[in-house]
Design a protein around this motif. Structure first.
Motif, PDB file in Angstrom:
ATOM      1  N   GLN A  39     -12.928  -7.934  -5.072  1.00  0.00           N
ATOM      2  CA  GLN A  39     -11.722  -7.587  -4.321  1.00  0.00           C
ATOM      3  C   GLN A  39     -10.596  -7.159  -5.259  1.00  0.00           C
ATOM      4  OE1 GLN A  39     -11.062 -11.283  -2.151  1.00  0.00           O
ATOM      5  NE2 GLN A  39     -12.144 -10.485  -0.361  1.00  0.00           N
ATOM      6  N   ILE A  40      -9.816  -6.179  -4.795  1.00  0.00           N
ATOM      7  CA  ILE A  40      -8.652  -5.701  -5.538  1.00  0.00           C
ATOM      8  C   ILE A  40      -7.431  -5.788  -4.623  1.00  0.00           C
ATOM      9  CG2 ILE A  40      -7.587  -3.755  -6.742  1.00  0.00           C
ATOM     10  CD1 ILE A  40     -10.372  -2.699  -7.362  1.00  0.00           C
ATOM     11  N   PRO A  41      -6.434  -6.600  -4.961  1.00  0.00           N
ATOM     12  CA  PRO A  41      -5.227  -6.668  -4.126  1.00  0.00           C
ATOM     13  C   PRO A  41      -4.372  -5.425  -4.304  1.00  0.00           C
ATOM     14  CG  PRO A  41      -4.978  -8.043  -6.078  1.00  0.00           C
ATOM     15  CD  PRO A  41      -6.386  -7.522  -6.110  1.00  0.00           C
ATOM     16  N   ILE A  42      -3.867  -4.898  -3.191  1.00  0.00           N
ATOM     17  CA  ILE A  42      -3.014  -3.708  -3.223  1.00  0.00           C
ATOM     18  C   ILE A  42      -1.553  -4.129  -3.121  1.00  0.00           C
ATOM     19  CG2 ILE A  42      -2.467  -1.518  -2.101  1.00  0.00           C
ATOM     20  CD1 ILE A  42      -5.257  -1.701  -3.452  1.00  0.00           C
ATOM     21  N   ALA A  43      -0.752  -3.655  -4.060  1.00  0.00           N
ATOM     22  CA  ALA A  43       0.663  -4.030  -4.125  1.00  0.00           C
ATOM     23  C   ALA A  43       1.488  -3.263  -3.088  1.00  0.00           C
ATOM     24  CB  ALA A  43       1.198  -3.744  -5.531  1.00  0.00           C
ATOM     25  N   ALA A  51       2.137  -1.338   2.180  1.00  0.00           N
ATOM     26  CA  ALA A  51       1.162  -1.250   1.094  1.00  0.00           C
ATOM     27  C   ALA A  51       1.212   0.121   0.431  1.00  0.00           C
ATOM     28  CB  ALA A  51      -0.249  -1.512   1.628  1.00  0.00           C
ATOM     29  N   ASP A  52       0.930   0.156  -0.867  1.00  0.00           N
ATOM     30  CA  ASP A  52       0.994   1.396  -1.640  1.00  0.00           C
ATOM     31  C   ASP A  52      -0.268   2.229  -1.395  1.00  0.00           C
ATOM     32  OD1 ASP A  52       0.924   3.366  -3.722  1.00  0.00           O
ATOM     33  OD2 ASP A  52       2.391   2.171  -4.822  1.00  0.00           O
ATOM     34  N   ARG A  53      -0.127   3.312  -0.649  1.00  0.00           N
ATOM     35  CA  ARG A  53      -1.291   4.121  -0.289  1.00  0.00           C
ATOM     36  C   ARG A  53      -1.884   4.845  -1.503  1.00  0.00           C
ATOM     37  NH1 ARG A  53       0.535   9.607   1.101  1.00  0.00           N
ATOM     38  NH2 ARG A  53       2.765   9.692   0.660  1.00  0.00           N
ATOM     39  N   ILE A  93      -7.704  -5.290  -0.777  1.00  0.00           N
ATOM     40  CA  ILE A  93      -7.043  -6.251   0.101  1.00  0.00           C
ATOM     41  C   ILE A  93      -5.624  -5.779   0.436  1.00  0.00           C
ATOM     42  CG2 ILE A  93      -6.334  -8.657   0.367  1.00  0.00           C
ATOM     43  CD1 ILE A  93      -9.373  -8.170   0.170  1.00  0.00           C
ATOM     44  N   GLY A  94      -5.340  -5.735   1.746  1.00  0.00           N
ATOM     45  CA  GLY A  94      -4.018  -5.320   2.199  1.00  0.00           C
ATOM     46  C   GLY A  94      -3.912  -3.842   2.510  1.00  0.00           C
ATOM     47  N   GLY A  95      -4.978  -3.082   2.263  1.00  0.00           N
ATOM     48  CA  GLY A  95      -4.959  -1.647   2.542  1.00  0.00           C
ATOM     49  C   GLY A  95      -5.284  -1.339   3.991  1.00  0.00           C
ATOM     50  N   VAL A 102      -9.721  -2.684   3.136  1.00  0.00           N
ATOM     51  CA  VAL A 102     -10.600  -1.517   3.165  1.00  0.00           C
ATOM     52  C   VAL A 102     -11.758  -1.748   2.196  1.00  0.00           C
ATOM     53  CG1 VAL A 102     -10.782   0.941   2.613  1.00  0.00           C
ATOM     54  CG2 VAL A 102      -8.729   0.077   3.769  1.00  0.00           C
ATOM     55  N   ARG A 103     -12.982  -1.481   2.648  1.00  0.00           N
ATOM     56  CA  ARG A 103     -14.161  -1.643   1.799  1.00  0.00           C
ATOM     57  C   ARG A 103     -14.751  -0.267   1.496  1.00  0.00           C
ATOM     58  NH1 ARG A 103     -16.598  -4.925   4.804  1.00  0.00           N
ATOM     59  NH2 ARG A 103     -15.994  -6.849   3.756  1.00  0.00           N
TER      60      ARG A 103
END
Length: 421
Positions: A15-19, A233-235, A255-257, A283-284
């Motif tokens: 998983q990668i968290p989105i800022a 979230a930063d697109r 995560i969060g996208g 989003v996966r």
């Protein structure tokens, strides 16, 4: 200057968290100038551009505090001490010009340095100036500064933007919320960051309709209150990390996208052969195909394909099967990453605003140089799947737009490290 070393390390998993969105936050922070009451932003990204905007606002007398490890920004403009944005700060970041509209709306005067040059082409201020002059401002350029005043206050009117500029839409929107009467902004930018700004301003008491469409209507109010707002979230960060499995293989969950932030981009990913789906947490993205397929791309204003994902897309297409044509319609001079990708074995022909990319089996690691923010990350992504070692030099651009990139990629299995100068 720091550099980043990348080696291929097999498929990515995790998983990668989105800022929070950098471009949204850089417009939300100046919105504090419109009210004497506090504004609190949550989900703020921890980036050097945010620190630059903090310095600028503090120079105007705004109280700015970073809380919760920098993810919360508390702002208060109850005691402004200046309406002058100096060159020494503005030159570092073009978004500094977003103080112009709010200062004019609240104080009736503003002196703002013209921003410096831009590595990816000209982004003129004339659209901003014309819009604010339509609202009643008088603006004169002297000694590299815009000297603006509104001696009779700002007045609502019809403002037709020559180009759907995000920055000009934001400046006009913030000026209009305190103007007398109704303002109609035509050919407005439609980006999610515009919608996020309008949502925050509405929470502060503004009356805004149509954000996210090409026509925004603003009914001016006498004053705005304080508010607490969660940054979208930063697109662009989302799109960047969604591409990571395209280079290294595997599967990541961002995560969060949300896919609705990147409609045209998502369509292209599916066409090249990536599996993309919404998940409960974000989003996966999965790469199951041995070889991705070529696709043509044209950058356009939102909801079209984002120019800020063009470099990353080009890097991916370098190993896609077939010939891709990538056309850049937003900024001139935005193919400076192409020669660096060619150092890694890419086959790219650039003619003006069009690049023709013939896919190769695999890129080869090489020392390369980053020329701007998005070029930096495109070369890092390319290194995730390249044979051997890639060293990306001059990565100071990277910290302007990507929060803890090496840490996030290492967490999903990438072999990446920063090398201090």
């Amino acid at each position: 200057m720091d550099s980043i070393r990348v080696r291929a390390n097999g498929p990515l998993r995790g998983q990668i968290p989105i800022a929070g969105a950098k471009n949204a936050c850089l417009a939300l922070m100046p919105a504090t100038l419109l009210s004497e009451e506090p504004l609190t932003l949550t989900n703020a990204p921890r980036l050097s551009d945010i620190r630059t905007m903090t310095l600028l606002l503090r120079s105007l007398g705004v109280e700015v505090s970073a809380l919760a490890d920098g993810k919360v920004i508390a702002l208060s403009s109850h005691g402004l001490t200046s309406t002058r944005a100096d060159y020494d700060i503005v030159r570092k970041m073009r978004a500094s010009n977003l103080v112009l509209g709010p200062l004019l709306a609240r104080e009736g005067v503003a002196t703002v340095s013209l921003p410096g040059g831009c590595a990816i082409g000209a982004r003129p201020m004339d659209i901003h100036i014309a819009a604010l002059e339509a609202l009643g401002a008088e603006i004169e350029l002297r000694d590299g500064y815009l000297h603006a005043k509104a001696p009779r206050g700002l007045r609502g009117t019809r403002v037709a933007l020559r180009f759907a500029s995000v920055g000009a839409t934001e400046n006009t929107l913030m000026a209009a919320v305190l103007a007398k009467g109704t303002t109609v902004i035509e050919n407005a930018a439609r980006e999610p960051e515009i919608v996020d700004l309008a949502l925050c301003l509405s929470r502060m008491g503004a009356q805004i309709d149509g954000a996210g469409t090409s026509t925004i209507t603003v009914q001016g109010v006498d004053r705005l209150a304080g508010a607490t707002h969660h940054v979208v979230a930063d697109r662009i960060e989302l799109g960047t990390y969604m591409l990571a499995p395209a280079f290294a293989g595997g599967e990541v969950e961002c995560i969060g996208g949300h896919l609705d932030l990147l409609g045209a981009f998502v369509e292209k990913l599916r066409l090249v052969g990536l599996e993309v789906e919404e998940s409960a947490a974000g989003v996966r993205v999965r790469r199951s195909a041995d070889r991705l397929q070529a696709v043509d791309v044209v950058t356009e204003p939102y909801p079209g394909f984002p120019t800020d994902l063009q470099a990353q897309m080009m890097a991916m297409l370098c190993t896609a099967q077939g010939v891709s044509v990538l056309e850049e319609r937003i900024f001139e001079n935005r193919f400076m990453h192409a020669p660096e990708l060619m150092r890694m074995g890419a086959r790219i022909e650039v003619h003006g605003g069009t690049a023709r990319i013939t896919g190769v089996e695999r890129l080869r690691g090489a020392p390369v140089m980053a020329t701007d923010l998005r070029a930096s990350v495109s070369l890092i992504l390319a290194g995730l799947g390249a044979e051997g070692e890639t060293v990306v030099n001059r990565v100071y651009h990277l910290d302007r737009g990507y929060e803890r990139l090496e840490e996030k990629l290492r967490a999903v299995g990438a072999d990446i490290e920063r090398i201090a100068a």
